[in-house]
Design an enzyme around this catalytic site. Sequence first.
Site, PDB file in Angstrom:
ATOM      1  N   GLY A  10      14.107 -27.663   3.085  1.00  0.00           N
ATOM      2  CA  GLY A  10      13.637 -26.972   4.277  1.00  0.00           C
ATOM      3  C   GLY A  10      14.525 -25.808   4.657  1.00  0.00           C
ATOM      4  CE1 TYR A 153      10.325 -35.214  14.265  1.00  0.00           C
ATOM      5  CE2 TYR A 153      11.198 -35.649  16.461  1.00  0.00           C
ATOM      6  CZ  TYR A 153      11.318 -35.052  15.213  1.00  0.00           C
ATOM      7  OH  TYR A 153      12.431 -34.306  14.913  1.00  0.00           O
ATOM      8  CE  LYS A 157      13.435 -36.011  12.193  1.00  0.00           C
ATOM      9  NZ  LYS A 157      14.167 -35.403  11.074  1.00  0.00           N
ATOM     10  CD  GLU A 189       9.566 -20.620  11.497  1.00  0.00           C
ATOM     11  OE1 GLU A 189       8.851 -21.297  10.743  1.00  0.00           O
ATOM     12  OE2 GLU A 189      10.011 -19.503  11.177  1.00  0.00           O
TER      13      GLU A 189
HETATM   14  P1  NDP Z   1      11.636 -25.584  11.350  1.00  0.00           P
HETATM   15  O1  NDP Z   1      10.169 -25.788  11.531  1.00  0.00           O
HETATM   16  O2  NDP Z   1      12.247 -24.336  11.850  1.00  0.00           O
HETATM   17  O3  NDP Z   1      12.025 -25.798   9.802  1.00  0.00           O
HETATM   18  C1  NDP Z   1      11.518 -26.883   9.088  1.00  0.00           C
HETATM   19  C2  NDP Z   1      11.790 -26.721   7.613  1.00  0.00           C
HETATM   20  O4  NDP Z   1      11.268 -27.873   6.928  1.00  0.00           O
HETATM   21  C3  NDP Z   1      11.107 -25.512   7.021  1.00  0.00           C
HETATM   22  O5  NDP Z   1      11.987 -24.858   6.138  1.00  0.00           O
HETATM   23  C4  NDP Z   1       9.941 -26.092   6.252  1.00  0.00           C
HETATM   24  O6  NDP Z   1       9.685 -25.311   5.072  1.00  0.00           O
HETATM   25  C5  NDP Z   1      10.499 -27.455   5.827  1.00  0.00           C
HETATM   26  N1  NDP Z   1       9.428 -28.395   5.532  1.00  0.00           N
HETATM   27  C6  NDP Z   1       8.541 -28.952   6.397  1.00  0.00           C
HETATM   28  N2  NDP Z   1       7.661 -29.715   5.734  1.00  0.00           N
HETATM   29  C7  NDP Z   1       7.992 -29.632   4.406  1.00  0.00           C
HETATM   30  C8  NDP Z   1       7.451 -30.185   3.215  1.00  0.00           C
HETATM   31  N3  NDP Z   1       6.382 -30.981   3.251  1.00  0.00           N
HETATM   32  N4  NDP Z   1       8.041 -29.901   2.030  1.00  0.00           N
HETATM   33  C9  NDP Z   1       9.123 -29.090   1.988  1.00  0.00           C
HETATM   34  N5  NDP Z   1       9.689 -28.547   3.083  1.00  0.00           N
HETATM   35  C10 NDP Z   1       9.116 -28.809   4.284  1.00  0.00           C
HETATM   36  O7  NDP Z   1      12.305 -26.861  12.081  1.00  0.00           O
HETATM   37  P2  NDP Z   1      13.836 -27.274  12.328  1.00  0.00           P
HETATM   38  O8  NDP Z   1      14.770 -26.427  11.586  1.00  0.00           O
HETATM   39  O9  NDP Z   1      13.991 -27.415  13.783  1.00  0.00           O
HETATM   40  O10 NDP Z   1      13.790 -28.737  11.726  1.00  0.00           O
HETATM   41  C11 NDP Z   1      14.613 -29.163  10.658  1.00  0.00           C
HETATM   42  C12 NDP Z   1      14.864 -30.645  10.824  1.00  0.00           C
HETATM   43  O11 NDP Z   1      15.510 -30.899  12.053  1.00  0.00           O
HETATM   44  C13 NDP Z   1      13.594 -31.511  10.854  1.00  0.00           C
HETATM   45  O12 NDP Z   1      13.857 -32.697  10.138  1.00  0.00           O
HETATM   46  C14 NDP Z   1      13.414 -31.806  12.339  1.00  0.00           C
HETATM   47  O13 NDP Z   1      12.711 -33.006  12.547  1.00  0.00           O
HETATM   48  C15 NDP Z   1      14.843 -31.915  12.765  1.00  0.00           C
HETATM   49  N6  NDP Z   1      15.127 -31.728  14.183  1.00  0.00           N
HETATM   50  C16 NDP Z   1      14.728 -30.603  14.860  1.00  0.00           C
HETATM   51  C17 NDP Z   1      15.060 -30.452  16.196  1.00  0.00           C
HETATM   52  C18 NDP Z   1      14.613 -29.291  17.008  1.00  0.00           C
HETATM   53  O14 NDP Z   1      14.560 -29.409  18.250  1.00  0.00           O
HETATM   54  N7  NDP Z   1      14.311 -28.149  16.412  1.00  0.00           N
HETATM   55  C19 NDP Z   1      15.891 -31.433  16.869  1.00  0.00           C
HETATM   56  C20 NDP Z   1      16.234 -32.580  16.078  1.00  0.00           C
HETATM   57  C21 NDP Z   1      15.889 -32.681  14.781  1.00  0.00           C
HETATM   58  P3  NDP Z   1       8.240 -24.898   4.527  1.00  0.00           P
HETATM   59  O15 NDP Z   1       7.306 -24.875   5.704  1.00  0.00           O
HETATM   60  O16 NDP Z   1       8.466 -23.572   3.890  1.00  0.00           O
HETATM   61  O17 NDP Z   1       7.913 -25.954   3.543  1.00  0.00           O
HETATM   62  C1  8X3 Z   2      13.341 -32.822  17.824  1.00  0.00           C
HETATM   63  C2  8X3 Z   2      13.790 -32.866  19.229  1.00  0.00           C
HETATM   64  O1  8X3 Z   2      13.264 -33.814  21.541  1.00  0.00           O
HETATM   65  O2  8X3 Z   2      11.400 -32.917  20.311  1.00  0.00           O
HETATM   66  O3  8X3 Z   2      13.774 -33.895  17.080  1.00  0.00           O
HETATM   67  O4  8X3 Z   2      12.373 -34.981  19.648  1.00  0.00           O
HETATM   68  S1  8X3 Z   2      12.634 -33.683  20.203  1.00  0.00           S
END
Ligand code: NDP
Ligand code: 8X3
Length: 253
Positions: A10, A153, A157, A189
């Site tokens: 990702g 979700y 997690k 995103e």
């Molecule tokens: P973004 O949406 O900005 O990035 C998500 C990334 O995951 C992208 O690069 C996307 O790439 C990749 N991805 C999603 N689905 C797939 C797939 N099926 N195969 C390969 N790659 C995939 O989100 P975040 O950076 O915020 O999220 C990253 C991680 O952090 C996630 O696990 C999320 O649950 C976790 N998280 C996020 C929080 C937040 O508030 N933002 C807080 C806590 C945890 P592409 O679409 O090109 O495949």
């Molecule tokens: C992403 C943060 O608060 O939407 O893990 O669960 S929250």
Amino acid sequence: MNNQIIFITGATAGFGKACAEKFAANGHDIIITGRRKDRLYELQKELEEKNSVKVLPLEFDVRDFFACRKAINSMPEEWKNIAVLINNAGLAMGLSPIDEGDISDWDTMIDTNIKGLLYVSKLIIPFLKKTKGLIINIGSTAAKDVYPKGNVYCATKHAVEALSKAMRIDLLPYEIKVTAIHPGAAETEFSLVRFKGDAEKAKDVYKGFTPLYAEDIAEAAYFCATRPAHVCINDLVITPAAQANALHLYKSL
Ligand code: NDP
Ligand code: 8X3
């Protein structure tokens, strides 16, 4: 930490991209993965121009074990000396009470956040055994508490939390370290994906407080990866100052 190879799932957006930038800026070669090919090649170009490092883009969907295996098997031998795996690819789809949840959203979250992390780990662990490497799993505050409408979700997690603990135990004999990083609300995103492209709704999530930014998590990941060999940071919860946990966020609107 000398020049090492870091494998990031990702890496086309958010935390994964910021981790790629952070590790590359510190002289490490990076394997960047994701489904959006254009973004992977753009990032490769950008990182290689800015830093004297090599970047290998691998396009695959973590939900598809055969695609993961094909991509990882295609890596040239010299790229297999992986020191750090960052299991970051993941997403939330929708925000509904459990009785109104969409089954295909549930499948997407379970397949990506749990099965995808397992598939990639299974394929990369053989390389980490050789380097006595590190796995960083990106969990969430949703791994620690459950919030209204967060049901599936949060369950995925919580599974990342359980799998991080399990990996830490089972991989002890190989001296592979396992770190779980649990971010709170971060403006990436993430909400755009959760609300299926509704930019207004996504923006509203971060109104009234200063959220985390992707770079904050990249800093933490880099810190965890640069501890001495005898030190393992097991679990790290990082929230914006305005957030106490998954349930309590103070907004001044
Ligand atoms: P973004 O949406 O900005 O990035 C998500 C990334 O995951 C992208 O690069 C996307 O790439 C990749 N991805 C999603 N689905 C797939 C797939 N099926 N195969 C390969 N790659 C995939 O989100 P975040 O950076 O915020 O999220 C990253 C991680 O952090 C996630 O696990 C999320 O649950 C976790 N998280 C996020 C929080 C937040 O508030 N933002 C807080 C806590 C945890 P592409 O679409 O090109 O495949
Ligand atoms: C992403 C943060 O608060 O939407 O893990 O669960 S929250």
